[in-house]
Design an enzyme around this catalytic site. Sequence first.
Site, PDB file in Angstrom:
ATOM      1  N   GLU A  14     -42.180  62.269 115.044  1.00 19.21           N
ATOM      2  CA  GLU A  14     -41.695  62.187 116.414  1.00 19.21           C
ATOM      3  C   GLU A  14     -42.473  61.175 117.237  1.00 19.21           C
ATOM      4  OE1 GLU A  14     -40.003  65.744 114.698  1.00 19.21           O
ATOM      5  OE2 GLU A  14     -42.055  64.972 114.742  1.00 19.21           O
ATOM      6  N   HIS A  58     -39.730  77.554 116.778  1.00 19.05           N
ATOM      7  CA  HIS A  58     -38.519  76.765 117.008  1.00 19.05           C
ATOM      8  C   HIS A  58     -37.659  77.357 118.122  1.00 19.05           C
ATOM      9  CE1 HIS A  58     -39.768  75.836 112.889  1.00 19.05           C
ATOM     10  NE2 HIS A  58     -39.180  74.674 113.045  1.00 19.05           N
TER      11      HIS A  58
END
Length: 326
Positions: free
Chosen positions: A61, A130
């Site tokens: 990322e 998550h």
Amino acid sequence: MSNRMTYREAMREAIWAAMSADDRVFLMGEDVGHYGGCYAVSKGMLDEFGPERVRDTPLSESGFSGAGIGAALGGMRPIVEIMTCNFALLALDQIMNSAATLRHMSGGQFHVSLVIRMATGAGRQLAAQHSHSLEGWFAHIPGLRILAPATVADARAMLPRALEDPDPVLIFENALLYNREGDVPEDLGAIDIDHAKVERSGNDISLITYGGSLWKCLEAAEKLSAAGVSAEVIDLRVLRPLDDSTIMTSVAKTRRALIVDEGWRSGSLSAEIMARIMEQTFWTLDAPPTRLCSAEVPIPYAKHLEEAALPQVDGIVEAARKLAGT
């Protein structure tokens, strides 16, 4: 006239239209190409636009967010997809120390016209790593615009506005909304990325929320109406900069405010909204502002525990009735 589609289809159509209209726009992220996107938003785009403009990235990322910043500085209009918002923490240095600061530090000479999309929210049994709702963290950072489209119309209309912004824009898409259907007006120009929206008018209490919680608040407002409480529902839509005017106008009318926020209570966006209400409309209040947030625990995996950790309709109704004194 309007078109009916799902939230997912609205996001796909928005990206597709932007890429068709402007060769500078491209999409990059994990699994956006061959797989079609983690939530199938970019399905079919690789075949249509090719690998130069629909770029599958490594699992880094920080790396691909940095590449997006560089592309924006070079005049491109990148759309970076980060699979879920918890992964955005790996790109926080790039977002906060580079993307958010460069226009300011260069005296306006450099613009980072970058859009970063990411899924947010819990309720899908994806457990503690998550299921974050971190919009409030990013809304703390000057130099960013933070959007949280809750309706299908906003999902379709906000992206083109975001691509026009000279500053980086982060779009938080609650993953539970992708299958929700709604109408998209043909006049998308009527939808902006500057203001909150009154989704339901009322006189007794203001329910202030955003994202997936909007629909819970609207359902709660129906139940409150049956109990004789008229609830006004405010969809914040834009988390930075907050639209103080719409919030304060509503609270000045109803004299009571309940903020529903899936973020954790400590240091939350709801705390900021409560502080602004106290600063700006204190003398109009008939009761202290109240908030309903997620439990101060890592989000559980078990469905019944996950539901217990999140704000739910019955909890909103209970808190609102208590605040309204009914």
